[in-house]
Write a protein that holds these residues in place. Structure first.
Motif, PDB file in Angstrom:
ATOM      1  N   ALA A 274      49.361  69.349  32.847  1.00 22.57           N
ATOM      2  CA  ALA A 274      48.300  68.928  31.930  1.00 22.57           C
ATOM      3  C   ALA A 274      47.367  67.901  32.543  1.00 22.57           C
ATOM      4  O   ALA A 274      46.189  67.834  32.184  1.00 22.57           O
ATOM      5  CB  ALA A 274      48.930  68.367  30.650  1.00 22.57           C
ATOM      6  N   GLN A 275      47.857  67.109  33.476  1.00 26.90           N
ATOM      7  CA  GLN A 275      47.027  66.047  34.053  1.00 26.90           C
ATOM      8  C   GLN A 275      46.036  66.551  35.098  1.00 26.90           C
ATOM      9  O   GLN A 275      45.187  65.784  35.554  1.00 26.90           O
ATOM     10  CB  GLN A 275      47.912  64.975  34.686  1.00 26.90           C
ATOM     11  CG  GLN A 275      48.608  64.088  33.668  1.00 26.90           C
ATOM     12  CD  GLN A 275      49.395  62.999  34.362  1.00 26.90           C
ATOM     13  OE1 GLN A 275      50.409  63.248  35.008  1.00 26.90           O
ATOM     14  NE2 GLN A 275      48.925  61.777  34.242  1.00 26.90           N
ATOM     15  N   ARG A 276      46.151  67.807  35.516  1.00 28.22           N
ATOM     16  CA  ARG A 276      45.225  68.409  36.493  1.00 28.22           C
ATOM     17  C   ARG A 276      45.213  67.600  37.794  1.00 28.22           C
ATOM     18  O   ARG A 276      44.188  67.046  38.195  1.00 28.22           O
ATOM     19  CB  ARG A 276      43.808  68.490  35.916  1.00 28.22           C
ATOM     20  CG  ARG A 276      43.721  69.202  34.576  1.00 28.22           C
ATOM     21  CD  ARG A 276      43.921  70.686  34.718  1.00 28.22           C
ATOM     22  NE  ARG A 276      43.670  71.394  33.487  1.00 28.22           N
ATOM     23  CZ  ARG A 276      44.618  71.782  32.619  1.00 28.22           C
ATOM     24  NH1 ARG A 276      45.887  71.502  32.876  1.00 28.22           N
ATOM     25  NH2 ARG A 276      44.319  72.446  31.537  1.00 28.22           N
ATOM     26  N   ILE A 277      46.359  67.559  38.450  1.00 28.29           N
ATOM     27  CA  ILE A 277      46.533  66.657  39.590  1.00 28.29           C
ATOM     28  C   ILE A 277      46.422  67.337  40.947  1.00 28.29           C
ATOM     29  O   ILE A 277      46.397  66.655  41.973  1.00 28.29           O
ATOM     30  CB  ILE A 277      47.902  65.948  39.493  1.00 28.29           C
ATOM     31  CG1 ILE A 277      49.051  66.952  39.609  1.00 28.29           C
ATOM     32  CG2 ILE A 277      48.010  65.147  38.210  1.00 28.29           C
ATOM     33  CD1 ILE A 277      50.429  66.309  39.590  1.00 28.29           C
ATOM     34  N   THR A 278      46.366  68.662  41.008  1.00 25.20           N
ATOM     35  CA  THR A 278      46.398  69.355  42.293  1.00 25.20           C
ATOM     36  C   THR A 278      45.051  69.277  43.009  1.00 25.20           C
ATOM     37  O   THR A 278      44.031  68.901  42.426  1.00 25.20           O
ATOM     38  CB  THR A 278      46.788  70.825  42.101  1.00 25.20           C
ATOM     39  OG1 THR A 278      45.742  71.493  41.381  1.00 25.20           O
ATOM     40  CG2 THR A 278      48.093  70.959  41.333  1.00 25.20           C
ATOM     41  N   ALA A 279      45.063  69.668  44.277  1.00 24.05           N
ATOM     42  CA  ALA A 279      43.830  69.663  45.072  1.00 24.05           C
ATOM     43  C   ALA A 279      42.791  70.593  44.456  1.00 24.05           C
ATOM     44  O   ALA A 279      41.593  70.272  44.416  1.00 24.05           O
ATOM     45  CB  ALA A 279      44.144  70.083  46.509  1.00 24.05           C
ATOM     46  N   VAL A 634      42.628  62.199  36.496  1.00 23.91           N
ATOM     47  CA  VAL A 634      41.708  61.575  37.452  1.00 23.91           C
ATOM     48  C   VAL A 634      40.363  61.272  36.808  1.00 23.91           C
ATOM     49  O   VAL A 634      39.609  60.422  37.291  1.00 23.91           O
ATOM     50  CB  VAL A 634      41.542  62.470  38.698  1.00 23.91           C
ATOM     51  CG1 VAL A 634      40.628  61.821  39.731  1.00 23.91           C
ATOM     52  CG2 VAL A 634      42.902  62.735  39.328  1.00 23.91           C
ATOM     53  N   ASN A 635      40.028  61.933  35.683  1.00 20.73           N
ATOM     54  CA  ASN A 635      38.813  61.589  34.956  1.00 20.73           C
ATOM     55  C   ASN A 635      38.816  60.111  34.558  1.00 20.73           C
ATOM     56  O   ASN A 635      37.768  59.467  34.503  1.00 20.73           O
ATOM     57  CB  ASN A 635      38.679  62.446  33.695  1.00 20.73           C
ATOM     58  CG  ASN A 635      38.541  63.918  34.008  1.00 20.73           C
ATOM     59  OD1 ASN A 635      37.551  64.355  34.552  1.00 20.73           O
ATOM     60  ND2 ASN A 635      39.567  64.698  33.676  1.00 20.73           N
ATOM     61  N   GLY A 636      40.018  59.580  34.255  1.00 19.15           N
ATOM     62  CA  GLY A 636      40.142  58.162  33.951  1.00 19.15           C
ATOM     63  C   GLY A 636      40.274  57.322  35.199  1.00 19.15           C
ATOM     64  O   GLY A 636      39.644  56.278  35.329  1.00 19.15           O
ATOM     65  N   LEU A 637      41.091  57.789  36.149  1.00 17.34           N
ATOM     66  CA  LEU A 637      41.343  57.025  37.369  1.00 17.34           C
ATOM     67  C   LEU A 637      40.062  56.772  38.156  1.00 17.34           C
ATOM     68  O   LEU A 637      39.881  55.695  38.738  1.00 17.34           O
ATOM     69  CB  LEU A 637      42.355  57.774  38.239  1.00 17.34           C
ATOM     70  CG  LEU A 637      42.746  57.115  39.566  1.00 17.34           C
ATOM     71  CD1 LEU A 637      43.401  55.766  39.328  1.00 17.34           C
ATOM     72  CD2 LEU A 637      43.687  58.028  40.348  1.00 17.34           C
ATOM     73  N   ILE A 638      39.146  57.740  38.171  1.00 17.19           N
ATOM     74  CA  ILE A 638      37.930  57.600  38.972  1.00 17.19           C
ATOM     75  C   ILE A 638      37.020  56.500  38.420  1.00 17.19           C
ATOM     76  O   ILE A 638      36.092  56.050  39.113  1.00 17.19           O
ATOM     77  CB  ILE A 638      37.166  58.953  39.033  1.00 17.19           C
ATOM     78  CG1 ILE A 638      36.266  59.018  40.267  1.00 17.19           C
ATOM     79  CG2 ILE A 638      36.358  59.188  37.765  1.00 17.19           C
ATOM     80  CD1 ILE A 638      37.003  59.074  41.559  1.00 17.19           C
ATOM     81  N   GLN A 639      37.295  56.034  37.194  1.00 14.13           N
ATOM     82  CA  GLN A 639      36.483  54.941  36.639  1.00 14.13           C
ATOM     83  C   GLN A 639      36.717  53.634  37.382  1.00 14.13           C
ATOM     84  O   GLN A 639      35.861  52.743  37.353  1.00 14.13           O
ATOM     85  CB  GLN A 639      36.788  54.749  35.143  1.00 14.13           C
ATOM     86  CG  GLN A 639      36.628  55.997  34.289  1.00 14.13           C
ATOM     87  CD  GLN A 639      35.315  56.717  34.508  1.00 14.13           C
ATOM     88  OE1 GLN A 639      34.263  56.074  34.583  1.00 14.13           O
ATOM     89  NE2 GLN A 639      35.354  58.033  34.602  1.00 14.13           N
TER      90      GLN A 639
END
Length: 748
Positions: A274-279, A634-639
């Protein structure tokens, strides 16, 4: 050929595959393992040639099986790949990708932090008879193959400090930086300088390094990845992952797992997906630029063809970044077209001063464009047009006032000051001679009498003109309870019980005996700190969403919106304090713990841009934040890098950026766009740091003392610059606005 050695290698590959797929049953793999186990008995009497052919056949069949199984890998399988001891590591890459290197900043266990490896390396390129040695600075997390002193690539604050030191050396020497991200996350420790404190500094400084930066991701775990992950070009190994939190950590939060319990494997698998973590997910969302293809089931130390591919793509990425900012626009495009056709072209990696400026600006624009589709913009067309026109008017007015009028006034004022100073020099000498003459005759001037009175007379107390007491009309809901409140320090300090109405009105939530600050609502801050009726909210309709499609999260966000009346945890507004106009962003703890996602990051950046346009100071009030919103991935992490770059641009333009922490503030925001402020303060009794007590115990096994995250601990190690009582916030903020600021002192 050594048959036993070949059989052992095949068995090792099978065991590796078992490890990758965890406890999932793989009948075809077990059948193959049985065939290898029976091989010595089956071919005991066969000739050597026949046995060799049989082993070669087994090798080919296993390769085919590995390729087939590679296509079936889940997100969690890829997490197990990057964590496996056989995974390719930075030492392998240095040995096989670069032509020569020297390790600096320590060696193996004899290092400030062995998990952070720094090397000065060379890439040799040949074109005909020409040989060019191009130097680079290689920085990355090193796990090693079973080297326990590497701490699994989990870096302590001083390891990230070491990385930043040598990245600055690279910028000074004008050579590119190659960073290799391979960490499960930073080590959550608050000893000086503190994990959050150092990561924030790394991100802030990397944003301004004027040399090409290329980042290659294998395991990108949260803030540990961001400490060296900001780059002009971001590549990712095809079996790597890049995430705001580990799947196990996300599952523990989602499943509300406590103590020594373990989250179910199904929930962990679900969170990883669900977190969409792959390359592939990160490439689709634009958070990486290219994927480096690995061999089936992941790259290991003996995959030498893989190193050639890494070298080609890393060199190409460095060339592309260099060409993208070099020369005039037409020639730059032509060079890129030529480069795409001719892979043998050699590009010099040195940049002119103007090109270095373009590089930093291009980096800012790159990150500013990210995550634009990860939030909901519910503004009407009219609202958007109004915001655009207001921005144009503000920019034009700012240009006229600060670009034309202010420099002219400053020039005139400078001439007047210099002339006045010269006059004072002359008149001062005349005045001195006159006073000496009077003293010889025993005559005192009026000025001398006044000075004598100042030194010998009694002083008079003056009222503080800056504190304005007024009825704001806001009463805390906690004040309506008909009860007495006991201070947490009553047993130690003898505090008496306080009537709730008195505590949450007259005392502003502060214990009158020991000064403990009870938590208050963010509305109290809005109504009591700023001038009455001066708060004007903007960008309200930029709303939090569920960009990853995380299961059941849409309903939780909707519930938070209904409960708080807010569209996100970030509230942005203009206000005035003692007549000084300023721009503010507040992280509200009531909305999903004050966690930051794409909407919050976008609102924070827009507020900074508005403050820069209007030439106003910027205040970030953190009512509370639990970190980056894990469900947004990563939508949050990239902030973290996005907002930090906006902060840096604002500060570099002369803006004054103040951060005030209240209640509890942890994780990503503190380790980036909040923690990089030169002026950080905390409300007394607040707590702040990189990771909460539960996370620290889970990841390190250490029991931390109760006051580990106390604001006074943060003050003692230099993270914050002061601790304020809630009663004094208005007065102290006004004092700060009058005494500190950027080069242009916008508010004056």
């Amino acid at each position: 050929m050594n048959i036993e050695k070949k059989l052992s290698a095949l068995s090792t590959r099978i065991q590796y595959t078992r490890d990758i797929f965890g406890n999932k049953p793989r009948p075809e793999l077990e059948a193959f393992a049985n065939e290898i186990a029976d091989f010595p008995e089956k071919y005991r009497d066969a000739g050597e040639d026949r046995a060799i052919r049989a082993i070669e056949s087994l090798d080919q069949r296993l390769s085919t099986l590995e390729t087939a199984m590679d296509a079936q890998l889940t997100a969690m399988d890829k997490v197990r790949i990057v964590r496996h001891p056989q995974r390719v590591c930075l030492k392998d890459i240095l040995e096989n990708v670069y032509d020569n290197y020297t390790e600096i900043g320590g060696q193996d266990e004899h290092s400030l932090d062995p998990g952070m490896l720094i090397a000065r390396a060379y890439i040799t390129r040949r074109k005909g008879k020409r040989i060019i040695n191009q130097p680079v600075m290689v920085v990355g997390q090193e796990k090693g193959h079973g080297q326990e002193f590497r701490n699994g690539g989990s870096i302590k604050p001083w390891g990230n400090s070491k990385a930043l030191k040598y990245m600055k050396v690279a910028a000074r020497e004008q050579i590119p930086i190659h960073t290799y991200v391979n960490t499960p996350g930073s080590y959550p420790i608050e000893d000086f300088p503190g994990a959050a404190q150092q990561i924030a500094e790394n991100i802030y400084e990397m944003a301004g390094l004027d040399v090409p930066i290329i980042a290659i991701f294998s395991e990108g775990g949260s803030g540990g990845a961001e400490a060296i992950g900001m780059a002009d070009k971001r590549l990712m190994l095809s079996h790597g992952y890049y995430s705001v939190i580990s799947p196990e950590g996300a599952a523990a939060i989602e499943g509300r797992i406590k103590g020594s319990e373990r989250a179910p494997a199904e929930l962990i698998e679900s969170c990883a997906l669900a977190q969409r973590i792959t390359a592939q997910d990160n490439l689709k969302n634009g958070y990486i630029d290219e994927i480096i293809q690995e061999p089936a089931l992941g790259a290991r130390a003996d995959h030498f063809d893989f190193y050639k591919q890494v070298r080609d793509q890393v060199v190409r990425a460095t060339d592309e970044v260099t060409l993208s900012v070099r020369s005039i626009r037409f020639l730059r495009k032509a060079a890129l077209r030529l480069f795409s056709k001719n892979a043998d072209i050699i590009v010099r990696w040195s940049l002119s001063e103007k090109a270095r400026e373009r590089l930093v600006n291009r980096r800012y624009r790159k990150y500013r464009r990210l995550a634009q589709n990860a939030y909901k913009d519910n503004r009407t067309v009219l609202d958007k047009l109004t915001a655009t026109s207001t921005g144009i008017v503000s920019s034009t007015a700012s240009l006229i006032q600060y670009g034309l009028i202010k420099p002219f006034k400053q020039g005139i004022a400078r001439v007047i000051e210099e002339t006045t100073d010269e006059i004072h020099v002359v008149t001062g000498k005349v005045d001195s001679l006159f006073r000496c003459t009077l003293k010889k005759f025993g005559v005192k001037s009026n000025c001398d009498r006044l000075k004598e009175m100042e030194l010998t007379g009694l002083s008079r107390a003056e009222e503080d003109k800056h504190v304005i007491e007024s009825d704001t009309g806001y009463v805390s809901p906690q004040a309506l309870a008909d009860r007495e409140v006991t201070c947490p320090h009553a047993d130690k300090r003898g505090c008496l019980d306080i009537w709730a109405r008195d505590l949450y009105t007259d005392f502003a939530g502060v214990c009158p005996n020991c000064g403990y600050n009870f938590p208050m609502e963010y509305q109290w801050y809005l109504h009591h700190i700023f001038d009455k009726d001066s708060v004007r909210e903007f960008n309200r309709d930029i709303a939090s969403g569920n960009p990853t499609g995380f299961p059941n999260f849409e309903q939780r966000v909707a519930a938070a919106k209904e409960k708080t009346g807010l569209q996100s945890s970030c509230l942005t507004f203009n206000a005035s304090l003692e007549g000084i106009r300023l721009t503010c962003a507040t992280l509200v703890a009531n909305f999903r713990g004050g966690s930051v996602g794409a909407a919050e990051g976008e609102k924070f950046i827009r507020a900074l841009e508005l403050a820069q346009t209007k030439h106003q100071p910027f205040l970030a009030y953190v009512h509370g934040t639990a970190g980056i919103r894990i469900q947004e991935g990563v939508n949050g992490l990239i902030q973290m890098p996005r907002c930090t770059m906006a902060v840096r641009r604002y500060i570099e333009e002369g803006g004054l950026y103040i951060v005030l922490y209240d209640t509890n503030s942890y994780a990503g925001p503190v380790a980036s766009f909040l923690g990089c402020s030169p002026y950080q303060y905390a409300v007394r009794s607040s707590r702040l740091g990189f990771a909460g007590p539960g996370v620290i115990k889970e990841t390190t096994g250490l029991e931390i003392p109760p006051d580990y995250h106390n604001c006074f601990k943060a003050l003692s190690r230099g993270h914050i610059q002061g601790v304020w009582s809630r009663k004094d916030i208005r007065k102290n903020l006004h004092h700060a606005l009058l005494t500190i600021g950027g080069r242009n002192l916008y508010y004056r």
